[in-house]
Design an enzyme around this catalytic site. Structure first.
Site, mmCIF file in Angstrom:
data_model
loop_
_atom_site.group_PDB
_atom_site.id
_atom_site.type_symbol
_atom_site.label_atom_id
_atom_site.label_comp_id
_atom_site.label_asym_id
_atom_site.label_seq_id
_atom_site.Cartn_x
_atom_site.Cartn_y
_atom_site.Cartn_z
ATOM 1 N N ASP A 100 0.799 -1.222 0.000
ATOM 2 C CA ASP A 100 0.000 0.000 0.000
ATOM 3 C C ASP A 100 0.831 1.270 0.000
ATOM 4 O O ASP A 100 0.289 2.365 0.215
ATOM 5 C CB ASP A 100 -0.959 -0.008 1.187
ATOM 6 N N ASP A 157 -6.608 -5.287 -4.279
ATOM 7 C CA ASP A 157 -6.329 -3.892 -3.953
ATOM 8 C C ASP A 157 -5.063 -3.373 -4.628
ATOM 9 O O ASP A 157 -4.954 -2.196 -4.960
ATOM 10 C CB ASP A 157 -6.168 -3.693 -2.446
#
Length: 377
Positions: A100, A157
């Site tokens: 991320d 994601d």
């Protein structure tokens, strides 16, 4: 206009933007350079103080940069810059960083560089891209999502983090980073995006050999179900993959996920359920999946035949209208805008609550409709 919308929709979006401006200018002056996640008793706490490497810590900065671009008000720039500087401390906590880093530094350093040309911000973005590239598993041809015992897991994601690698490749002329992004997308196309347009959240590989093992349940109801925010990552992520590569297989995948998502949206008045394949009771929504998907649908509409555009634009507008009519609170004295976001199916603490990335995608979606957004992804 990039999007074919009628006058009524344009005026509606302008009215929503006026509400957003009042709300966010008040928050900007009140909150300063914090990193919000979920408000407690109507007030944001600073997640940056609790966990500087938390994956959501860039989204408020993303909101600030979008609003600075739209309004040129210095408050937004000043707080966004300070958040960016604060995140330097996350580089020092390297063992806690994961895939991320794209969410963290695309919305901070890279956004700053794209808008202002700030060279120090460019360096931060390239540093983050190097960290993301370093997570690449060459045997499995995927970017590992997490660390330690979970080093064999890739997740949907991550498609939204890959623009960091495309950007870095463009800045440096180094095609290796671009190729890593492409290789991971190919694995996602094979193991994450299902033939019917639904998506796995997680897929697990042997971290040594790269061999596919299984698809655990992740943040949805169970393995084989359809976590709606994962679906939205699939729409937007595959549309972005096409944008950077012009690979038609990625565009077709984005369409497939979009059609599946829109079909399920139509069953619930354009507000997505938390999981499209969960039991009917209890009823759990996730408005963050809706606004993220809306942005992905608008992105997708920019890459298809003109006669296809209306399907995606009108679906995005219906979703944005549904959540703003039912789930937004506009009191400038209270933090957050979009309610009924849900991080995961099995955790009550951040289910049916305002979540900062919901506000980010709401702002991006409205600004996109009005051609006032700028490129973050």
């Amino acid at each position: 206009m990039r999007y074919r919308i009628d006058k009524e929709t344009f005026l509606w979006a302008e009215e929503i933007l006026k509400k957003i401006e009042i709300k966010l200018e008040a928050e900007c002056k009140r909150l300063g350079p914090i990193m919000p996640y979920v408000p407690e008793n109507g007030k944001y706490y600073d997640m940056g103080e609790r966990e500087l490497t938390a994956w959501t810590n860039g989204f408020y900065s993303g909101i600030l940069w979008q609003m600075y671009h739209a309004t040129k008000k210095d408050c937004y720039l000043e707080n966004a810059r300070e958040i960016e500087t604060r995140l330097d401390g996350a580089f020092q906590n390297f063992p806690k960083l994961d895939h991320d880093v794209g969410f963290l530094w695309l919305h901070t350093a890279v956004a700053d560089y794209r808008l202002t040309g700030e060279e120090e911000s460019k360096s931060r973005g390239l540093h983050a891209a190097g960290i993301l590239a370093g997570r690449y598993n060459p045997n499995g041809r995927f970017i590992k999502a997490w660390n330690g015992e979970r080093a064999g897991i890739a997740i949907v994601d991550c498609l939204m983090n890959l623009p960091l690698l495309y950007w870095a490749s463009e800045q440096t002329g180094d095609s290796a980073w671009r190729q890593i992004a492409i290789n991971h997308t190919e694995i996602a196309l094979k193991y994450i995006i299902r033939p019917d347009g639904s998506c796995n959240h997680l897929v697990e590989f042997d971290p040594v050999t790269g061999e596919y093992l299984n698809n655990p349940g992740g943040q949805g109801y169970e393995s084989g179900s359809s976590w709606s925010r994962g679906q939205s990552w699939g729409i937007y992520g595959m549309a972005l993959a096409y944008k950077y590569t012009k690979n038609e297989a990625y565009l077709d995948a984005a369409k497939r996920v979009a059609h599946y998502f829109c079909a399920n949206l139509a069953l619930n008045d354009y507000v997505p359920m938390l999981d499209f394949r969960a039991p009917e009771e209890p009823v759990y929504y996730d408005t963050t999946a809706g606004v993220c998907a809306a942005c992905g649908l608008l992105e997708l509409s920019e890459h298809v035949n003109p006669l296809e555009k209306d399907l995606y634009v009108k679906s995005a507008v219906r979703c944005l209208k549904a959540v703003t009519e039912r789930f937004c609170q506009w009191d400038p004295e209270k933090d957050s805008i979009l309610n009924f976001g849900s991080a995961r199916y099995d955790r009550e603490s951040d289910r049916h609550v305002p979540i900062i990335y919901g506000d980010y995608f709401l702002v991006e979606g409205i600004l996109r409709l009005l051609n006032k957004d700028f490129l973050i992804w």
